[in-house]
Design a protein around this motif. Structure first.
Motif, PDB file in Angstrom:
ATOM      1  N   PHE A 229       0.838  -1.203   0.000  1.00 48.82           N
ATOM      2  CA  PHE A 229       0.000   0.000   0.000  1.00 48.82           C
ATOM      3  C   PHE A 229       0.868   1.246   0.000  1.00 48.82           C
ATOM      4  CE2 PHE A 229      -1.798  -3.612   2.139  1.00 48.82           C
ATOM      5  CZ  PHE A 229      -3.059  -3.720   1.577  1.00 48.82           C
ATOM      6  N   ARG A 230       0.601   2.128  -0.903  1.00 49.54           N
ATOM      7  CA  ARG A 230       1.356   3.385  -0.920  1.00 49.54           C
ATOM      8  C   ARG A 230       0.411   4.528  -1.207  1.00 49.54           C
ATOM      9  NH1 ARG A 230       7.189   1.811  -3.688  1.00 49.54           N
ATOM     10  NH2 ARG A 230       7.462  -0.063  -2.421  1.00 49.54           N
ATOM     11  N   ALA A 231       0.446   5.518  -0.356  1.00 43.80           N
ATOM     12  CA  ALA A 231      -0.416   6.685  -0.524  1.00 43.80           C
ATOM     13  C   ALA A 231       0.212   7.615  -1.559  1.00 43.80           C
ATOM     14  CB  ALA A 231      -0.615   7.381   0.817  1.00 43.80           C
ATOM     15  N   GLU A 232       0.250   7.133  -2.795  1.00 38.52           N
ATOM     16  CA  GLU A 232       0.830   7.917  -3.889  1.00 38.52           C
ATOM     17  C   GLU A 232      -0.160   9.004  -4.270  1.00 38.52           C
ATOM     18  OE1 GLU A 232       3.779   6.958  -5.259  1.00 38.52           O
ATOM     19  OE2 GLU A 232       3.935   4.772  -5.138  1.00 38.52           O
ATOM     20  N   HIS A 233       0.219  10.240  -4.071  1.00 40.95           N
ATOM     21  CA  HIS A 233      -0.722  11.316  -4.400  1.00 40.95           C
ATOM     22  C   HIS A 233      -0.743  11.628  -5.886  1.00 40.95           C
ATOM     23  CE1 HIS A 233      -2.498  12.752  -0.638  1.00 40.95           C
ATOM     24  NE2 HIS A 233      -1.483  12.078  -0.119  1.00 40.95           N
ATOM     25  N   ARG A 238       0.943   4.709 -13.858  1.00 42.21           N
ATOM     26  CA  ARG A 238       1.822   3.628 -13.394  1.00 42.21           C
ATOM     27  C   ARG A 238       1.777   3.394 -11.888  1.00 42.21           C
ATOM     28  NH1 ARG A 238       4.370   4.671 -18.001  1.00 42.21           N
ATOM     29  NH2 ARG A 238       4.584   6.849 -17.506  1.00 42.21           N
ATOM     30  N   HIS A 239       0.945   4.125 -11.164  1.00 43.30           N
ATOM     31  CA  HIS A 239       0.901   3.985  -9.703  1.00 43.30           C
ATOM     32  C   HIS A 239      -0.493   3.662  -9.210  1.00 43.30           C
ATOM     33  CE1 HIS A 239       4.687   6.289 -10.110  1.00 43.30           C
ATOM     34  NE2 HIS A 239       5.043   5.600  -9.038  1.00 43.30           N
ATOM     35  N   LEU A 240      -0.557   2.672  -8.338  1.00 39.48           N
ATOM     36  CA  LEU A 240      -1.789   2.359  -7.621  1.00 39.48           C
ATOM     37  C   LEU A 240      -1.535   2.584  -6.131  1.00 39.48           C
ATOM     38  CD1 LEU A 240      -2.677  -1.004  -9.385  1.00 39.48           C
ATOM     39  CD2 LEU A 240      -4.065   1.075  -9.471  1.00 39.48           C
ATOM     40  N   ALA A 241      -2.601   2.739  -5.373  1.00 38.49           N
ATOM     41  CA  ALA A 241      -2.439   2.856  -3.916  1.00 38.49           C
ATOM     42  C   ALA A 241      -2.352   1.474  -3.278  1.00 38.49           C
ATOM     43  CB  ALA A 241      -3.600   3.643  -3.327  1.00 38.49           C
ATOM     44  N   GLY A 384       8.846   1.724 -17.939  1.00 39.26           N
ATOM     45  CA  GLY A 384       9.911   2.250 -17.087  1.00 39.26           C
ATOM     46  C   GLY A 384      10.298   1.250 -16.013  1.00 39.26           C
ATOM     47  N   GLU A 385      10.483   1.723 -14.784  1.00 41.44           N
ATOM     48  CA  GLU A 385      10.949   0.824 -13.726  1.00 41.44           C
ATOM     49  C   GLU A 385       9.940  -0.284 -13.455  1.00 41.44           C
ATOM     50  OE1 GLU A 385      11.915   2.528  -9.829  1.00 41.44           O
ATOM     51  OE2 GLU A 385      11.558   0.552  -8.946  1.00 41.44           O
ATOM     52  N   ILE A 386      10.416  -1.520 -13.547  1.00 42.84           N
ATOM     53  CA  ILE A 386       9.531  -2.647 -13.280  1.00 42.84           C
ATOM     54  C   ILE A 386      10.009  -3.401 -12.044  1.00 42.84           C
ATOM     55  CG2 ILE A 386      10.680  -4.340 -14.798  1.00 42.84           C
ATOM     56  CD1 ILE A 386       7.715  -4.914 -15.800  1.00 42.84           C
ATOM     57  N   ILE A 387      11.331  -3.352 -11.803  1.00 41.63           N
ATOM     58  CA  ILE A 387      11.925  -3.997 -10.623  1.00 41.63           C
ATOM     59  C   ILE A 387      12.871  -3.013  -9.952  1.00 41.63           C
ATOM     60  CG2 ILE A 387      13.772  -5.633 -10.002  1.00 41.63           C
ATOM     61  CD1 ILE A 387      12.452  -7.754 -11.618  1.00 41.63           C
ATOM     62  N   LEU A 432       9.248  -6.757  -7.464  1.00 39.60           N
ATOM     63  CA  LEU A 432       8.589  -6.572  -8.764  1.00 39.60           C
ATOM     64  C   LEU A 432       7.124  -6.231  -8.512  1.00 39.60           C
ATOM     65  CD1 LEU A 432       8.246  -7.165 -11.976  1.00 39.60           C
ATOM     66  CD2 LEU A 432       7.376  -9.351 -11.176  1.00 39.60           C
ATOM     67  N   GLY A 433       6.672  -5.143  -9.095  1.00 41.72           N
ATOM     68  CA  GLY A 433       5.257  -4.803  -9.010  1.00 41.72           C
ATOM     69  C   GLY A 433       4.489  -5.600 -10.055  1.00 41.72           C
ATOM     70  N   LEU A 434       3.590  -6.468  -9.596  1.00 41.04           N
ATOM     71  CA  LEU A 434       2.866  -7.353 -10.519  1.00 41.04           C
ATOM     72  C   LEU A 434       2.103  -6.552 -11.575  1.00 41.04           C
ATOM     73  CD1 LEU A 434       1.864 -10.229 -11.306  1.00 41.04           C
ATOM     74  CD2 LEU A 434      -0.045  -9.862  -9.734  1.00 41.04           C
ATOM     75  N   GLU A 435       1.462  -5.475 -11.159  1.00 46.51           N
ATOM     76  CA  GLU A 435       0.621  -4.724 -12.112  1.00 46.51           C
ATOM     77  C   GLU A 435       1.442  -4.064 -13.214  1.00 46.51           C
ATOM     78  OE1 GLU A 435       0.299  -4.710  -8.874  1.00 46.51           O
ATOM     79  OE2 GLU A 435      -1.659  -5.658  -8.622  1.00 46.51           O
ATOM     80  N   ARG A 436       2.671  -3.644 -12.897  1.00 47.94           N
ATOM     81  CA  ARG A 436       3.514  -3.060 -13.962  1.00 47.94           C
ATOM     82  C   ARG A 436       3.821  -4.122 -15.011  1.00 47.94           C
ATOM     83  NH1 ARG A 436       7.039   1.434 -11.479  1.00 47.94           N
ATOM     84  NH2 ARG A 436       5.368   2.609 -10.482  1.00 47.94           N
ATOM     85  N   LEU A 437       4.039  -5.354 -14.541  1.00 52.26           N
ATOM     86  CA  LEU A 437       4.335  -6.433 -15.474  1.00 52.26           C
ATOM     87  C   LEU A 437       3.084  -6.796 -16.286  1.00 52.26           C
ATOM     88  CD1 LEU A 437       6.457  -8.418 -16.486  1.00 52.26           C
ATOM     89  CD2 LEU A 437       5.711 -10.011 -14.713  1.00 52.26           C
TER      90      LEU A 437
HETATM   91  P1  ATP Z   1       8.532   4.414  -8.838  1.00 50.99           P
HETATM   92  O1  ATP Z   1       9.782   5.218  -8.865  1.00 50.99           O
HETATM   93  O2  ATP Z   1       8.055   3.961 -10.172  1.00 50.99           O
HETATM   94  O3  ATP Z   1       7.444   5.027  -8.001  1.00 50.99           O
HETATM   95  P2  ATP Z   1       9.622   2.974  -6.620  1.00 50.99           P
HETATM   96  O4  ATP Z   1      11.038   3.344  -6.745  1.00 50.99           O
HETATM   97  O5  ATP Z   1       8.760   3.656  -5.627  1.00 50.99           O
HETATM   98  O6  ATP Z   1       8.925   3.060  -8.079  1.00 50.99           O
HETATM   99  P3  ATP Z   1      10.134   0.437  -5.349  1.00 50.99           P
HETATM  100  O7  ATP Z   1       9.923   1.009  -4.009  1.00 50.99           O
HETATM  101  O8  ATP Z   1      11.493   0.022  -5.768  1.00 50.99           O
HETATM  102  O9  ATP Z   1       9.501   1.385  -6.457  1.00 50.99           O
HETATM  103  O10 ATP Z   1       9.098  -0.792  -5.529  1.00 50.99           O
HETATM  104  C1  ATP Z   1       9.421  -1.948  -6.282  1.00 50.99           C
HETATM  105  C2  ATP Z   1       8.498  -2.116  -7.475  1.00 50.99           C
HETATM  106  O11 ATP Z   1       7.128  -1.984  -7.106  1.00 50.99           O
HETATM  107  C3  ATP Z   1       8.669  -1.077  -8.559  1.00 50.99           C
HETATM  108  O12 ATP Z   1       9.737  -1.407  -9.381  1.00 50.99           O
HETATM  109  C4  ATP Z   1       7.353  -1.148  -9.289  1.00 50.99           C
HETATM  110  O13 ATP Z   1       7.312  -2.259 -10.165  1.00 50.99           O
HETATM  111  C5  ATP Z   1       6.385  -1.418  -8.177  1.00 50.99           C
HETATM  112  N1  ATP Z   1       5.688  -0.226  -7.688  1.00 50.99           N
HETATM  113  C6  ATP Z   1       6.166   0.744  -6.870  1.00 50.99           C
HETATM  114  N2  ATP Z   1       5.250   1.654  -6.561  1.00 50.99           N
HETATM  115  C7  ATP Z   1       4.107   1.249  -7.201  1.00 50.99           C
HETATM  116  C8  ATP Z   1       2.765   1.746  -7.248  1.00 50.99           C
HETATM  117  N3  ATP Z   1       2.403   2.822  -6.563  1.00 50.99           N
HETATM  118  N4  ATP Z   1       1.860   1.067  -7.987  1.00 50.99           N
HETATM  119  C9  ATP Z   1       2.214  -0.047  -8.656  1.00 50.99           C
HETATM  120  N5  ATP Z   1       3.445  -0.581  -8.642  1.00 50.99           N
HETATM  121  C10 ATP Z   1       4.388   0.053  -7.923  1.00 50.99           C
END
Ligand code: ATP
Ligand code: MN
Length: 462
Positions: A229-233, A238-241, A384-387, A432-437
């Motif tokens: 869970f991340r409170a991404e504002h 590419r981001h889910l909460a 972009g970043e997947i892992i 690895l974020g499953l949803e990015r994959l």
């Molecule tokens: P980003 O810079 O893209 O926000 P991050 O550096 O915060 O990523 P990490 O903390 O390294 O990401 O998390 C590992 C992996 O989890 C990421 O490589 C990505 O695949 C996935 N991830 C991170 N944040 C999210 C999010 N909010 N929603 C979906 N997937 C995420």
């Protein structure tokens, strides 16, 4: 209850002239003079089964209730289809109507709906062709993830969902409380957490890593795979909460071993999508106007570029591109930089490693140059970043010093430090974020179309 044969079985093997019993939901239904035609899908595969109904054999209450969205079971004989659109069809002998759907109000019509609209009916979205394909691919990836690690002697560990500390010091936390927020107990003007459920502040986990490290230093090779869970504002595609993350952690692995594992892992699980989802991929390719087979093959066939962060910065600077976020040594790479490296410069996945310590988490192993840490990110075209991964700081003194420098509370990390005091070992891991994959494999532009009930800033329906 009588169990229907999955429609997939009819397409996988030869059932011609056989009597079968199938059930599913109607994609469409057309009433003709002598015959009616219904298209039945049970989600077991992309294909639907055409049902041919001789009107003279069925009462009006059956024929009148065959509508898109309804749920029926059919017993009938499989025959070769004279039509060009399908190889086989089913001649109905018995029809059971389980659930009708009023065509006046059923929200899914035959015309193509926008993805935005479909998100507002997430409870019916699995009935669409695109989303059922996404769900099947998501399932294959999840299963392949477990298979990959299980076959290599990793143990599946369940890490906690509720945590006591912000494990990365990165903010973005959801707080967990049983307080009535309209009447929060206070002590000297501050919230009195002693009266809260746990007697202290609590949060939803942003990563299982710190916890799973303790098991790697006991079972050697482990992984956790669960919700985070991340409170991404930020409102990005590419981001889910709430998302699902798989995090392997290995004792006696250095950064290079971890890059090897990450690359082998991605190639292995993406191959399973290619092996099992020809029809889904063909449909999603057309739906998203991208050749997914080609896209997936490309990241399986070639070795990934491996590039120290400092060289990545040099390439970005030399590109003369007008990036929205200016490039200089010390910045964290943004999606635009990641996409330039993967899509324009190398035209394949890139693993960037040895990042500046300042942009990475406290637990990453300090390199001898005094500036960088043993971190690596796998960057993919399109997403972009997947892992994200690293070798962890296993030296007690170094880790303690880092925690102090960053002003983190030592009490919060006493247990994390202790595994460095007692039998510490070099170890590494990644997330690895499953949803990015899933996004990459399905071509969906928005991550909200990769999970049944997306949660994001300002978005909590269902
Ligand atoms: P980003 O810079 O893209 O926000 P991050 O550096 O915060 O990523 P990490 O903390 O390294 O990401 O998390 C590992 C992996 O989890 C990421 O490589 C990505 O695949 C996935 N991830 C991170 N944040 C999210 C999010 N909010 N929603 C979906 N997937 C995420
Ligand atoms: Mn992030």
């Amino acid at each position: 209850m009588r169990k229907p044969l999955p429609i997939k079985a009819l397409f996988d093997s030869d059932y011609i002239d056989q009597q079968v019993y199938v059930a599913g939901w109607l994609r469409s239904a057309r009433r003709g003079k002598r015959f009616s035609f219904a298209v039945l899908n049970d989600g077991s595969c992309f294909q639907s089964l055409q049902i041919v109904i001789d009107n003279s054999r069925f009462p009006a209450h059956v024929l009148d209730n065959l509508h898109t969205g309804g749920c029926i079971a059919v017993e009938g004989t499989v025959v070769r289809s004279p039509g060009r659109e399908q190889a086989i069809e089913l001649q109905a002998q018995n029809i059971t109507i389980f659930g009708t759907a009023d065509p006046a109000t059923y929200p899914l019509q035959k015309k193509q709906h926008s993805l935005e609209f479909l998100r507002t009916i997430a409870h019916l979205r699995p009935r669409t062709r695109f989303f059922s394909a996404v769900l099947r691919i998501r399932n294959t990836l999840s299963y392949a993830i477990h298979q990959f690690f299980q076959e290599r002697g990793f143990f599946y560990i369940h890490t906690p969902i509720i945590t006591a500390s912000d494990c990365e010091g990165a903010g973005e936390l959801f707080q967990v409380t049983t307080f009535d927020l309209n009447d929060v107990p206070k002590q000297d003007g501050m919230v009195d957490y002693q009266q809260d459920f746990f007697g202290k502040p609590a949060y939803l986990t942003v990563s299982g890593q710190l916890n799973v490290e303790t098991t790697a230093l006991a079972l050697t090779k482990v992984y956790t795979f669960g919700p985070t869970f991340r409170a991404e504002h930020s409102n990005t595609p590419r981001h889910l909460a709430e998302f699902w993350m798989v995090e392997p952690e290995m004792a006696f692995y250095d950064l290079e071993d971890t890059m090897d594992l990450a690359e082998e892992f991605l190639k292995n699980i993406i191959q399973k999508v290619l092996d099992n989802h020809q029809d889904d991929l063909a449909f999603l390719s057309q739906f998203n106007q991208v050749d997914l087979t080609e896209r997936l093959k490309r990241v399986i066939q070639e070795p990934y570029e491996r590039l120290p962060y400092t060289e990545a910065i040099a390439i970005l600077e030399a590109s003369k591109k007008n990036f929205q976020f200016p490039v200089k040594w010390g910045i964290d790479l943004k999606t635009e930089h990641e996409r330039y490296l993967t899509e324009e410069y190398f035209k394949k996945p890139v693993i960037v490693y040895n990042y500046p310590a300042e942009v990475k988490a406290f637990y990453m192993r300090q390199n001898d140059d005094g500036k960088t840490v043993a971190a690596m990110d796998v960057l993919f075209p399109e997403v972009g970043e997947i892992i994200g991964g690293s070798q962890r700081e296993e030296r007690y003194e170094r880790l303690l010093q880092r925690i102090q420098t960053l002003g983190l509370k030592i009490e919060d990390y006493h247990w994390y430090l202790a595994i460095r005091q007692y039998g510490s070992a070099p170890h590494s891991g990644f997330g690895l974020g499953l949803e990015r994959l899933v996004q990459f494999c399905t071509g969906m532009a928005n991550i909200r179309d990769t999970i049944p009930f997306p949660r994001a800033y300002g978005l909590l329906n269902f």
